[in-house]
Design a protein around this motif. Structure first.
Motif: not given
Length: 239
Positions: A184, A234-235, A182, A198, A237, A160, A200
Motif C-alpha cells: 500500500t 502480490r497486490n 500486499d 503485481g 494499492r 505486507n 492486482n
C-alpha cells in the motif's frame, strides 16, 4: 471426576508462566541530520522512531516462557548494544540462546535525518518520522515506513508492506518489494516515476497520471517527475 482431574492437570501443565522485562541504553552527541545508523534485531521485531535530537537510544524487551526467577541468568544477558561510531551509531540486540517461543523486540529512537539500515528477524519492522535514505528488510512479518526519503530499498519477503512518503521527491532510483504480500503506497505530494508489477494493482493516487495501466503494470509520472520508484508485490494499492 477422574476425567475432570485429568483435564485440569493437562490445562495446568500447559499454562506455562512467561517472564517479561526490558532494558535500555543510549549514546549522545550525534549528527542531527546526516548520521549513519545501523539497527538490527535478528530475534524479533524492530520499531524505529526519528525525532529532532542528537541522541540515539535502544530499548530491548523480552517475553520468555518460564519462571522469571529461573530465567534470571538468561535475562541478565539480554542487552541493547548502542555503540557510537565515527558517523552515527549502531543499535543491536545481544542475547544468549533462548527457549522456543521467546520474543525479543528492539525499540529505537534516533535523530531525524540520515542514512538508515534496519534489519529485523521474525516480526514487524516499523520506521516512522525519518528522512534521508532507508534500507529496510526482515525475515518474516510486515514492514511499515512513514517518512520523507530521497532513496528507498525495502524488502518484506514474507509479509505486507505499507509506505507513506511526505513532501519531497525521491532523487535516487528506489525499490519496494513484497513478493508474497500486499503493498500500500500513499504519496500525497507525489512527484516521481513509478513502475509497479503485481497480480492486482489499484490506482487511487489523486495526482497520478497513469501513462500505462494493465492488470499487472502501471507506469506514470506527475509534476516534474523524479527518480524511478519500482514496486513489486502480490497486490499493490496507490492511495
Amino acid at each position: 471426576m477422574r476425567l475432570l482431574f485429568l483435564f485440569l492437570s493437562g490445562t495446568l501443565a500447559h499454562a506455562q508462566p512467561v517472564a517479561t522485562g526490558d532494558r535500555t541504553n543510549a549514546v549522545v552527541g550525534l549528527p542531527a541530520t546526516s548520521g549513519t545508523y545501523v539497527v538490527r534485531n535478528d530475534l524479533g521485531p524492530v520499531n524505529v522512531t526519528c525525532s529532532d535530537s542528537t541522541r540515539a537510544s535502544g530499548k530491548v524487551s523480552w517475553s520468555i516462557p518460564g519462571m522469571a526467577i529461573e530465567l534470571k541468568t538468561l535475562t541478565d544477558q539480554i542487552l541493547p548494544e548502542v555503540t557510537k561510531t565515527a558517523s552515527g551509531a549502531t543499535l543491536t540486540v545481544k542475547a544468549p540462546s533462548l527457549p522456543t517461543g521467546s520474543v525479543v523486540g528492539l525499540e529505537v529512537n534516533v535523530p531525524a535525518g540520515g542514512n538508515f539500515t534496519v534489519t529485523g528477524g521474525d516480526g514487524a519492522v516499523v520506521v516512522g518520522g525519518c528522512s534521508g535514505t532507508l534500507n529496510a528488510r526482515n525475515l518474516k512479518g510486515d514492514i511499515s515506513v512513514n517518512g520523507n526519503f530521497t532513496a528507498l530499498d525495502l524488502l518484506s519477503p514474507e509479509g505486507n508492506l505499507s509506505l507513506t512518503l511526505g513532501a519531497g521527491t525521491l532523487s535516487v532510483a528506489s525499490t519496494v518489494s513484497a513478493p508474497k504480500g500486499d503493498i500500500t503506497v500513499q504519496m500525497p505530494y507525489f512527484n516521481t516515476g513509478v513502475s509497479a508489477t503485481g497480480d492486482n494493482i489499484t490506482v487511487q493516487m489523486p495526482y497520478l497520471t497513469a501513462t500505462t495501466q494493465t492488470a499487472t503494470v502501471v507506469k506514470g509520472t506527475t509534476g516534474k517527475g523524479g527518480a524511478l520508484l519500482t514496486l513489486s508485490g502480490r497486490n499493490i494499492r496507490f492511495r
